[in-house]
Design a protein around this motif. Structure first.
Motif, PDB file in Angstrom:
ATOM      1  N   ILE A 116     -28.130  36.857  15.419  1.00 17.55           N
ATOM      2  CA  ILE A 116     -28.909  37.022  14.173  1.00 17.55           C
ATOM      3  C   ILE A 116     -29.265  35.693  13.493  1.00 17.55           C
ATOM      4  O   ILE A 116     -30.358  35.532  12.965  1.00 17.55           O
ATOM      5  N   PHE A 117     -28.354  34.717  13.532  1.00 14.40           N
ATOM      6  CA  PHE A 117     -28.632  33.455  12.830  1.00 14.40           C
ATOM      7  C   PHE A 117     -29.767  32.674  13.468  1.00 14.40           C
ATOM      8  O   PHE A 117     -30.423  31.882  12.823  1.00 14.40           O
ATOM      9  N   TRP A 124     -34.991  39.328  14.775  1.00 13.25           N
ATOM     10  CA  TRP A 124     -34.212  39.246  13.538  1.00 13.25           C
ATOM     11  C   TRP A 124     -34.178  40.612  12.837  1.00 13.25           C
ATOM     12  O   TRP A 124     -33.125  41.054  12.388  1.00 13.25           O
ATOM     13  N   ARG A 128     -30.894  42.626  11.929  1.00 11.58           N
ATOM     14  CA  ARG A 128     -30.655  42.901  10.506  1.00 11.58           C
ATOM     15  C   ARG A 128     -30.430  44.407  10.282  1.00 11.58           C
ATOM     16  O   ARG A 128     -29.484  44.814   9.622  1.00 11.58           O
ATOM     17  N   MET A 135     -22.623  48.267   9.151  1.00 11.44           N
ATOM     18  CA  MET A 135     -21.721  47.826   8.078  1.00 11.44           C
ATOM     19  C   MET A 135     -21.770  48.731   6.839  1.00 11.44           C
ATOM     20  O   MET A 135     -20.897  48.623   5.989  1.00 11.44           O
ATOM     21  N   LEU A 300     -21.583  36.976  14.690  1.00 15.28           N
ATOM     22  CA  LEU A 300     -20.839  37.703  13.656  1.00 15.28           C
ATOM     23  C   LEU A 300     -19.477  37.044  13.405  1.00 15.28           C
ATOM     24  O   LEU A 300     -19.006  36.971  12.271  1.00 15.28           O
ATOM     25  N   ALA A 303     -20.162  34.081  11.324  1.00 16.14           N
ATOM     26  CA  ALA A 303     -20.531  34.495   9.958  1.00 16.14           C
ATOM     27  C   ALA A 303     -19.306  34.847   9.133  1.00 16.14           C
ATOM     28  O   ALA A 303     -19.235  34.550   7.948  1.00 16.14           O
ATOM     29  N   GLY A 304     -18.326  35.483   9.764  1.00 17.79           N
ATOM     30  CA  GLY A 304     -17.183  35.974   9.011  1.00 17.79           C
ATOM     31  C   GLY A 304     -16.036  34.990   8.898  1.00 17.79           C
ATOM     32  O   GLY A 304     -15.297  35.003   7.926  1.00 17.79           O
ATOM     33  N   THR A 307     -16.927  31.373   6.454  1.00 16.03           N
ATOM     34  CA  THR A 307     -17.278  31.713   5.069  1.00 16.03           C
ATOM     35  C   THR A 307     -16.053  32.191   4.291  1.00 16.03           C
ATOM     36  O   THR A 307     -15.770  31.708   3.197  1.00 16.03           O
ATOM     37  N   SER A 311     -14.046  30.059   1.389  1.00 13.52           N
ATOM     38  CA  SER A 311     -13.993  30.611   0.025  1.00 13.52           C
ATOM     39  C   SER A 311     -12.546  30.688  -0.460  1.00 13.52           C
ATOM     40  O   SER A 311     -12.246  30.295  -1.592  1.00 13.52           O
ATOM     41  N   VAL A 373     -21.752  28.573   2.473  1.00 15.96           N
ATOM     42  CA  VAL A 373     -22.956  28.319   3.282  1.00 15.96           C
ATOM     43  C   VAL A 373     -23.777  27.330   2.467  1.00 15.96           C
ATOM     44  O   VAL A 373     -24.531  27.711   1.588  1.00 15.96           O
ATOM     45  N   GLU A 376     -29.468  26.024   4.155  1.00 17.82           N
ATOM     46  CA  GLU A 376     -30.276  26.774   5.118  1.00 17.82           C
ATOM     47  C   GLU A 376     -31.459  25.904   5.490  1.00 17.82           C
ATOM     48  O   GLU A 376     -31.855  25.032   4.738  1.00 17.82           O
TER      49      GLU A 376
HETATM   50  C1  HEM Z   1     -17.474  34.595   1.191  1.00 18.66           C
HETATM   51  C2  HEM Z   1     -17.996  35.066   2.295  1.00 18.66           C
HETATM   52  C3  HEM Z   1     -19.436  34.956   2.686  1.00 18.66           C
HETATM   53  C4  HEM Z   1     -20.455  34.207   2.161  1.00 18.66           C
HETATM   54  C5  HEM Z   1     -20.413  33.252   0.973  1.00 18.66           C
HETATM   55  C6  HEM Z   1     -21.644  34.479   2.949  1.00 18.66           C
HETATM   56  C7  HEM Z   1     -22.885  33.897   2.725  1.00 18.66           C
HETATM   57  C8  HEM Z   1     -24.000  34.123   3.480  1.00 18.66           C
HETATM   58  C9  HEM Z   1     -25.305  33.513   3.259  1.00 18.66           C
HETATM   59  C10 HEM Z   1     -25.652  32.508   2.150  1.00 18.66           C
HETATM   60  C11 HEM Z   1     -26.141  33.994   4.203  1.00 18.66           C
HETATM   61  C12 HEM Z   1     -27.637  33.656   4.373  1.00 18.66           C
HETATM   62  C13 HEM Z   1     -28.444  34.696   3.659  1.00 18.66           C
HETATM   63  C14 HEM Z   1     -29.954  34.588   3.855  1.00 18.66           C
HETATM   64  O1  HEM Z   1     -30.434  33.804   4.670  1.00 18.66           O
HETATM   65  O2  HEM Z   1     -30.689  35.323   3.199  1.00 18.66           O
HETATM   66  C15 HEM Z   1     -25.387  34.900   5.025  1.00 18.66           C
HETATM   67  C16 HEM Z   1     -25.903  35.587   6.087  1.00 18.66           C
HETATM   68  C17 HEM Z   1     -25.182  36.455   6.862  1.00 18.66           C
HETATM   69  N1  HEM Z   1     -23.849  36.811   6.713  1.00 18.66           N
HETATM   70 FE1  HEM Z   1     -22.617  36.164   5.276  1.00 18.66          FE
HETATM   71  N2  HEM Z   1     -21.331  35.372   3.916  1.00 18.66           N
HETATM   72  C18 HEM Z   1     -20.002  35.690   3.814  1.00 18.66           C
HETATM   73  C19 HEM Z   1     -19.261  36.551   4.610  1.00 18.66           C
HETATM   74  C20 HEM Z   1     -19.755  37.249   5.666  1.00 18.66           C
HETATM   75  C21 HEM Z   1     -18.986  38.138   6.499  1.00 18.66           C
HETATM   76  C22 HEM Z   1     -17.486  38.443   6.363  1.00 18.66           C
HETATM   77  C23 HEM Z   1     -19.825  38.624   7.428  1.00 18.66           C
HETATM   78  C24 HEM Z   1     -19.458  39.621   8.492  1.00 18.66           C
HETATM   79  C25 HEM Z   1     -19.564  39.419   9.713  1.00 18.66           C
HETATM   80  C26 HEM Z   1     -21.152  38.054   7.177  1.00 18.66           C
HETATM   81  C27 HEM Z   1     -22.294  38.297   7.917  1.00 18.66           C
HETATM   82  C28 HEM Z   1     -23.515  37.701   7.697  1.00 18.66           C
HETATM   83  C29 HEM Z   1     -24.687  37.942   8.522  1.00 18.66           C
HETATM   84  C30 HEM Z   1     -24.766  38.862   9.728  1.00 18.66           C
HETATM   85  C31 HEM Z   1     -25.725  37.154   8.007  1.00 18.66           C
HETATM   86  C32 HEM Z   1     -27.158  37.017   8.536  1.00 18.66           C
HETATM   87  C33 HEM Z   1     -28.082  37.825   7.674  1.00 18.66           C
HETATM   88  C34 HEM Z   1     -29.517  37.638   8.061  1.00 18.66           C
HETATM   89  O3  HEM Z   1     -29.910  36.664   8.710  1.00 18.66           O
HETATM   90  O4  HEM Z   1     -30.295  38.494   7.673  1.00 18.66           O
HETATM   91  N3  HEM Z   1     -21.057  37.226   6.094  1.00 18.66           N
HETATM   92  N4  HEM Z   1     -24.096  34.969   4.569  1.00 18.66           N
END
Ligand code: HEM
Length: 426
Positions: A116-117, A124, A128, A135, A300, A303-304, A307, A311, A373, A376
């Protein structure tokens, strides 16, 4: 001397010195790194590479939230860096279609494959939609709560108790990284590698995340030709990235290649089974590709893992440096959840946690000050003007979007936390 045979040297030399003087004056006024002929701002950026988060935050501070980076003349490093909320809203929402991640992003994040990233457009959208639908499933929520409770009860608490009872110093950042690594592996791969145990075992994949993230950050700072050369020669951070790639593959492939089918019962949930099912219902991708599954789950995990651990690390660092906040958090728990301070440990469920308004505020403030994060990176499809008035050129590299408010968890480095009788100090 031969030089006297070329009087024009005496004309050119003062011109060059004057030009440099003008550049330095401009730098002094703008506080931005000097934009040198040929090499652009590269020397200033490389000088600050070890503190790139602080450096970018300083630049954003003195420029009011947006500045332009001038790369070297033959390269691809020109970019606009912004943390201006109006620009961010414009890029991420209002004119979202003009700002995909772009081909440069894929080159930098090659290790993430088709996850996804790294994805744009149709791919995407598929990721998404699928990830969101899995989830938001009630079964996933129950599973999530069970996984985290189990890790806290059988991993975090026994490990912290062990070190506290013996008065041994421990790196809390490492503990949180292990905690979030085990939790995310169980969540998405249904496999708990058990990295959070008292002997703090070395698990190559867990440590590989640190090396990979550091190398990927450096790819943003160095010209592409340099990191590509390093990769080809297998040296420096690129060497570590190659090893991290191997560690990821050796960890993820065995988990996804097992042909297990998890029966859907009330308390059963399996992310891999749910994802494969979602794949079958679409013709965008083929879930028969083991590489695609590897990319999906590695993304994934990334992502998890970082972050959550970043935090938690900053939250505890901030609490330990603000004793009044610590008192308020404990008072609120005592008052709203009727927990006694002298009682050792008690776990709260999601509903109970919702009553902890002050703790929620503390977590939000920590995320604001130290966003996990931190940036970007977007590449415009067409030339554009963002709300701050800065021009975004289509043929230049990118509108790199930095969402800084403070620093990143990585800057904590190897700082040691001492845990004593439930209190923390440095
Ligand atoms: C404190 C914890 C977390 C923070 C601060 C955080 C922050 C972010 C940010 C800033 C983005 C980018 C959003 C965007 O581009 O619009 C993101 C994307 C994403 N995060 Fe998190 N995240 C956290 C935890 C998690 C966890 C636990 C997961 C689970 C696996 C996760 C899964 C994802 C996914 C799949 C994306 C991609 C979304 C996309 O591209 O549409 N995140 N996250």
């Amino acid at each position: 001397m031969a030089i006297f045979e070329y009087p024009e040297v005496f004309l050119i030399l003062p011109c060059i010195i004057f030009l440099c003087f003008l550049r330095i004056r401009r730098w002094n006024k703008s506080h931005l790194p000097t934009d040198w002929p040929l090499v652009g701002m590269l020397p200033g950026i490389l000088r600050n590479a070890h503190r790139i988060h602080d450096f970018a935050t300083d630049m954003l501070g003195v420029t009011g939230g947006t500045f332009e980076v001038k790369g070297h003349w033959f390269g691809d490093m020109d970019m606009v860096v912004t943390c201006d909320p109006a620009n961010i809203h414009y890029i991420l929402s209002k004119n979202f279609a003009n700002y995909p991640k772009g081909p440069e992003f894929r080159k930098i994040f090659d290790i993430l494959g088709d996850g996804i990233f790294n994805a744009d457009s149709e791919l995407w959208e598929f990721h998404r939609k699928t990830t969101l639908s899995i989830m938001s499933n009630a079964k996933f929520h129950t599973f999530l709560e069970r996984v985290v409770w189990h890790k806290v009860e059988n991993g975090l608490i026994p490990v912290l108790d062990y070190f506290v009872e013996r008065g041994i110093e421990v790196d809390l950042q490492d503990i949180f990284q292990r905690f979030s690594f085990d939790s995310i592996c169980k969540l998405v791969l249904n496999y708990d590698p058990g990295s959070l145990s008292i002997d703090l075992p070395y698990i190559p994949c867990e440590k590989a995340f640190n090396d990979a993230v550091e190398a990927l950050l450096h790819r943003h700072i160095l010209p592409q030709s340099i990191w590509k050369l390093q990769k080809w020669l297998g040296i420096g951070k690129e060497k570590k990235l190659i090893k991290a790639w191997e560690a990821f593959d050796q960890f993820v492939y065995p988990c996804i290649s097992q042909d297990k089918v998890i029966e859907e019962q009330d308390d059963n949930f399996d992310f891999i089974t749910a994802f494969k099912k979602a794949c079958k219902e679409t013709n965008v991708v083929s879930c028969d590709s083991i590489e695609f599954l590897r990319d999906t789950f590695l993304n994934l995990m990334l992502a998890g893992r970082d972050t959550t651990s970043t935090s938690l690390t900053w939250l505890f660092w901030l609490i330990s440096t603000n004793p009044s906040a610590e008192t308020n958090i404990l008072d609120e728990i005592e008052m709203k959840l009727h927990a006694k301070k002298d009682k050792k440990w008690r776990l709260f469920d999601i509903e109970e946690s919702r009553k902890l308004v002050y703790l929620h505020g503390a977590i939000c403030e920590s995320l604001r000050l130290f966003p996990p994060v931190a940036f970007e990176h977007k590449a415009p499809v067409q030339a554009d003007i963002i709300p701050s008035g800065h021009c975004i050129h289509q043929n230049k590299k990118a509108a790199a979007l930095f969402l800084f408010n403070g620093k990143n968890g990585k800057d904590l480095g190897k700082r040691l936390f001492r845990i004593q009788a439930g209190k923390m100090d440095f």
